[in-house]
Design a protein around this motif. Structure first.
Motif, PDB file in Angstrom:
ATOM      1  N   LEU A  20       0.221   1.765 -12.170  1.00  0.00           N
ATOM      2  CA  LEU A  20       0.853   2.658 -11.200  1.00  0.00           C
ATOM      3  C   LEU A  20       0.377   4.106 -11.307  1.00  0.00           C
ATOM      4  CD1 LEU A  20       4.369   1.055 -11.381  1.00  0.00           C
ATOM      5  CD2 LEU A  20       2.939   1.209  -9.339  1.00  0.00           C
ATOM      6  N   LEU A  21      -0.493   4.392 -12.273  1.00  0.00           N
ATOM      7  CA  LEU A  21      -1.032   5.740 -12.382  1.00  0.00           C
ATOM      8  C   LEU A  21      -1.795   6.114 -11.118  1.00  0.00           C
ATOM      9  CD1 LEU A  21      -2.383   5.835 -16.053  1.00  0.00           C
ATOM     10  CD2 LEU A  21      -0.478   7.172 -15.121  1.00  0.00           C
ATOM     11  N   GLY A  22      -1.839   7.397 -10.821  1.00  0.00           N
ATOM     12  CA  GLY A  22      -2.567   7.862  -9.646  1.00  0.00           C
ATOM     13  C   GLY A  22      -1.731   7.782  -8.384  1.00  0.00           C
ATOM     14  N   ASP A  23      -0.436   7.947  -8.516  1.00  0.00           N
ATOM     15  CA  ASP A  23       0.488   7.924  -7.375  1.00  0.00           C
ATOM     16  C   ASP A  23       0.472   6.621  -6.586  1.00  0.00           C
ATOM     17  OD1 ASP A  23       1.890  10.256  -7.590  1.00  0.00           O
ATOM     18  OD2 ASP A  23       0.553  11.424  -6.317  1.00  0.00           O
ATOM     19  N   ARG A 153      -7.802  17.154 -10.002  1.00  0.00           N
ATOM     20  CA  ARG A 153      -8.157  15.953  -9.254  1.00  0.00           C
ATOM     21  C   ARG A 153      -7.059  14.897  -9.251  1.00  0.00           C
ATOM     22  NH1 ARG A 153     -11.892  18.796 -11.384  1.00  0.00           N
ATOM     23  NH2 ARG A 153     -13.914  19.029 -10.377  1.00  0.00           N
ATOM     24  N   ALA A 154      -6.053  15.064 -10.070  1.00  0.00           N
ATOM     25  CA  ALA A 154      -5.008  14.048 -10.232  1.00  0.00           C
ATOM     26  C   ALA A 154      -4.189  13.845  -8.962  1.00  0.00           C
ATOM     27  CB  ALA A 154      -4.086  14.412 -11.396  1.00  0.00           C
ATOM     28  N   GLY A 155      -4.135  14.831  -8.095  1.00  0.00           N
ATOM     29  CA  GLY A 155      -3.353  14.706  -6.870  1.00  0.00           C
ATOM     30  C   GLY A 155      -4.078  14.021  -5.735  1.00  0.00           C
ATOM     31  N   HIS A 156      -5.355  13.693  -5.925  1.00  0.00           N
ATOM     32  CA  HIS A 156      -6.087  12.996  -4.876  1.00  0.00           C
ATOM     33  C   HIS A 156      -5.475  11.625  -4.650  1.00  0.00           C
ATOM     34  CE1 HIS A 156     -10.088  15.355  -5.688  1.00  0.00           C
ATOM     35  NE2 HIS A 156      -9.084  16.142  -5.372  1.00  0.00           N
ATOM     36  N   GLY A 157      -5.279  11.280  -3.418  1.00  0.00           N
ATOM     37  CA  GLY A 157      -4.753   9.967  -3.090  1.00  0.00           C
ATOM     38  C   GLY A 157      -5.846   9.040  -2.614  1.00  0.00           C
ATOM     39  N   PRO A 158      -5.477   7.833  -2.238  1.00  0.00           N
ATOM     40  CA  PRO A 158      -6.479   6.899  -1.732  1.00  0.00           C
ATOM     41  C   PRO A 158      -7.044   7.377  -0.400  1.00  0.00           C
ATOM     42  CG  PRO A 158      -4.267   5.958  -1.606  1.00  0.00           C
ATOM     43  CD  PRO A 158      -4.147   7.292  -2.279  1.00  0.00           C
ATOM     44  N   GLY A 159      -8.187   6.824  -0.033  1.00  0.00           N
ATOM     45  CA  GLY A 159      -8.816   7.157   1.243  1.00  0.00           C
ATOM     46  C   GLY A 159     -10.072   7.967   1.038  1.00  0.00           C
ATOM     47  N   ASP A 160     -10.702   8.349   2.131  1.00  0.00           N
ATOM     48  CA  ASP A 160     -11.903   9.187   2.111  1.00  0.00           C
ATOM     49  C   ASP A 160     -12.963   8.644   1.159  1.00  0.00           C
ATOM     50  OD1 ASP A 160     -10.624  10.951   3.884  1.00  0.00           O
ATOM     51  OD2 ASP A 160      -9.797  12.132   2.249  1.00  0.00           O
ATOM     52  N   ARG A 162     -12.568   7.140  -1.574  1.00  0.00           N
ATOM     53  CA  ARG A 162     -12.176   7.237  -2.979  1.00  0.00           C
ATOM     54  C   ARG A 162     -11.929   5.856  -3.579  1.00  0.00           C
ATOM     55  NH1 ARG A 162      -8.333  12.144  -1.722  1.00  0.00           N
ATOM     56  NH2 ARG A 162      -9.827  13.828  -2.093  1.00  0.00           N
ATOM     57  N   VAL A 163     -12.322   5.718  -4.821  1.00  0.00           N
ATOM     58  CA  VAL A 163     -12.081   4.518  -5.614  1.00  0.00           C
ATOM     59  C   VAL A 163     -11.204   4.942  -6.782  1.00  0.00           C
ATOM     60  CG1 VAL A 163     -13.187   2.787  -7.095  1.00  0.00           C
ATOM     61  CG2 VAL A 163     -14.322   3.537  -4.981  1.00  0.00           C
ATOM     62  N   ARG A 164     -10.161   4.180  -7.051  1.00  0.00           N
ATOM     63  CA  ARG A 164      -9.301   4.489  -8.196  1.00  0.00           C
ATOM     64  C   ARG A 164     -10.109   4.270  -9.472  1.00  0.00           C
ATOM     65  NH1 ARG A 164      -5.435   1.438 -11.286  1.00  0.00           N
ATOM     66  NH2 ARG A 164      -3.865   2.809 -12.150  1.00  0.00           N
ATOM     67  N   ARG A 165     -10.179   5.298 -10.305  1.00  0.00           N
ATOM     68  CA  ARG A 165     -10.946   5.231 -11.546  1.00  0.00           C
ATOM     69  C   ARG A 165     -10.014   5.543 -12.712  1.00  0.00           C
ATOM     70  NH1 ARG A 165     -16.187   5.049  -9.616  1.00  0.00           N
ATOM     71  NH2 ARG A 165     -16.388   5.884  -7.526  1.00  0.00           N
ATOM     72  N   ILE A 166     -10.236   4.870 -13.807  1.00  0.00           N
ATOM     73  CA  ILE A 166      -9.431   5.077 -15.006  1.00  0.00           C
ATOM     74  C   ILE A 166     -10.197   6.029 -15.916  1.00  0.00           C
ATOM     75  CG2 ILE A 166      -8.339   3.963 -16.990  1.00  0.00           C
ATOM     76  CD1 ILE A 166      -7.177   3.152 -14.224  1.00  0.00           C
ATOM     77  N   PHE A 167      -9.544   7.107 -16.307  1.00  0.00           N
ATOM     78  CA  PHE A 167     -10.136   8.094 -17.201  1.00  0.00           C
ATOM     79  C   PHE A 167      -9.328   8.052 -18.490  1.00  0.00           C
ATOM     80  CE2 PHE A 167     -10.217  12.522 -18.795  1.00  0.00           C
ATOM     81  CZ  PHE A 167     -11.580  12.647 -19.006  1.00  0.00           C
ATOM     82  N   THR A 168      -9.990   7.766 -19.594  1.00  0.00           N
ATOM     83  CA  THR A 168      -9.327   7.615 -20.882  1.00  0.00           C
ATOM     84  C   THR A 168      -9.957   8.556 -21.881  1.00  0.00           C
ATOM     85  OG1 THR A 168      -8.957   5.275 -20.407  1.00  0.00           O
ATOM     86  CG2 THR A 168      -8.776   5.956 -22.704  1.00  0.00           C
ATOM     87  N   THR A 169      -9.132   9.203 -22.679  1.00  0.00           N
ATOM     88  CA  THR A 169      -9.669  10.060 -23.737  1.00  0.00           C
ATOM     89  C   THR A 169      -9.062   9.654 -25.072  1.00  0.00           C
ATOM     90  OG1 THR A 169      -7.945  11.731 -23.459  1.00  0.00           O
ATOM     91  CG2 THR A 169      -9.963  12.045 -22.204  1.00  0.00           C
ATOM     92  N   VAL A 170      -9.847   9.810 -26.085  1.00  0.00           N
ATOM     93  CA  VAL A 170      -9.389   9.657 -27.465  1.00  0.00           C
ATOM     94  C   VAL A 170     -10.037  10.818 -28.216  1.00  0.00           C
ATOM     95  CG1 VAL A 170      -9.438   8.264 -29.558  1.00  0.00           C
ATOM     96  CG2 VAL A 170      -9.258   7.149 -27.316  1.00  0.00           C
ATOM     97  N   LEU A 171      -9.245  11.589 -28.886  1.00  0.00           N
ATOM     98  CA  LEU A 171      -9.738  12.738 -29.630  1.00  0.00           C
ATOM     99  C   LEU A 171      -9.135  12.699 -31.029  1.00  0.00           C
ATOM    100  CD1 LEU A 171     -11.397  15.380 -29.408  1.00  0.00           C
ATOM    101  CD2 LEU A 171      -9.295  16.503 -28.704  1.00  0.00           C
ATOM    102  N   MET A 172      -9.979  12.723 -32.041  1.00  0.00           N
ATOM    103  CA  MET A 172      -9.467  12.713 -33.422  1.00  0.00           C
ATOM    104  C   MET A 172     -10.503  13.331 -34.345  1.00  0.00           C
ATOM    105  SD  MET A 172      -9.819   8.705 -34.436  1.00  0.00           S
ATOM    106  CE  MET A 172     -10.304   7.829 -32.975  1.00  0.00           C
ATOM    107  N   PRO A 173     -10.063  13.850 -35.434  1.00  0.00           N
ATOM    108  CA  PRO A 173     -11.028  14.390 -36.412  1.00  0.00           C
ATOM    109  C   PRO A 173     -11.793  13.252 -37.075  1.00  0.00           C
ATOM    110  CG  PRO A 173      -8.822  14.512 -37.312  1.00  0.00           C
ATOM    111  CD  PRO A 173      -8.691  14.001 -35.904  1.00  0.00           C
ATOM    112  N   SER A 174     -13.036  13.496 -37.397  1.00  0.00           N
ATOM    113  CA  SER A 174     -13.790  12.467 -38.124  1.00  0.00           C
ATOM    114  C   SER A 174     -13.454  12.583 -39.604  1.00  0.00           C
ATOM    115  CB  SER A 174     -15.288  12.627 -37.902  1.00  0.00           C
ATOM    116  OG  SER A 174     -15.740  13.830 -38.476  1.00  0.00           O
ATOM    117  N   THR A 175     -13.690  11.512 -40.307  1.00  0.00           N
ATOM    118  CA  THR A 175     -13.454  11.560 -41.750  1.00  0.00           C
ATOM    119  C   THR A 175     -14.701  12.128 -42.412  1.00  0.00           C
ATOM    120  OG1 THR A 175     -14.232   9.293 -41.927  1.00  0.00           O
ATOM    121  CG2 THR A 175     -11.867   9.613 -41.740  1.00  0.00           C
ATOM    122  N   PRO A 176     -14.499  12.855 -43.497  1.00  0.00           N
ATOM    123  CA  PRO A 176     -15.657  13.483 -44.153  1.00  0.00           C
ATOM    124  C   PRO A 176     -16.646  12.470 -44.728  1.00  0.00           C
ATOM    125  CG  PRO A 176     -13.586  14.089 -45.257  1.00  0.00           C
ATOM    126  CD  PRO A 176     -13.278  13.145 -44.148  1.00  0.00           C
TER     127      PRO A 176
END
Length: 176
Positions: A20-23, A153-160, A162-176
């Motif tokens: 349901l993400l993306g309105d 860009r999060a407020g863009h709706g369908p149409g024009d 547009r293709v619904r795309r999943i954007f995923t992030t993972v951010l963490m410190p690396s181990t030494p």
């Protein structure tokens, strides 16, 4: 009483939220088509749980052959793990939550590659690692910049086209 982490980090409920993400507004039948590997009874139970918790809201009701078909939308503000719940989680709780997150990501990628017509370049698919040397202040600035880019860009709706795309992030410190 379930914490928001217990509620949202369940694998099926997480997939419902992601669908349901993306309105997006979807009926249970549309959700069932998108999450075809989830049994109907299980899907209805988890939709009810998310609705009762205020994560999903009913935005439309239609009578269909004597039954009421509900259309659901995500209440984004309620679909986030509360800061106090994150702080209360043990390292093992975080490992389990991250495993569920990664399993959902793998399932999304499996569905994409399983559709047959796969062209990563055409479809804009990418995955990569990057190492950034950042101070705490630079990290905060980077996160704010990224948040602005996504929010623009999060407020863009369908149409024009547009293709619904999943954007995923993972951010963490690396181990030494």
């Amino acid at each position: 009483m379930k914490t928001t982490a217990d509620l949202l980090l369940h694998p099926v409920r997480l997939r419902i939220v992601q669908a349901l993400l993306g309105d997006r507004r979807m009926t249970t039948a549309a959700l069932a088509a998108e999450l075809s590997d989830v049994s109907t009874a299980t899907l209805y139970r988890h939709v009810a749980t998310l609705t009762d918790a205020g994560v999903l809201e009913v935005v439309d009701e239609q009578r269909v052959r004597g039954a009421v078909e509900r259309t659901y939308a995500l209440r984004l503000s309620a679909a986030q793990v509360a800061e106090e719940d994150l702080l209360a989680m043990s390292p093992e709780d975080h490992r389990r939550a991250f495993m569920g997150f990664v399993a959902g990501l793998l399932a999304d990628f499996d569905r994409y590659t399983g559709r047959g017509d796969v062209d990563l370049r055409r479809d804009g698919v990418g995955y990569r690692h990057a190492a950034l040397w950042l101070s705490d202040e630079e990290l905060a600035e980077f996160a704010a910049d990224l948040r602005r880019v996504v929010e623009a860009r999060a407020g863009h709706g369908p149409g024009d086209g547009r293709v619904r795309r999943i954007f995923t992030t993972v951010l963490m410190p690396s181990t030494p």
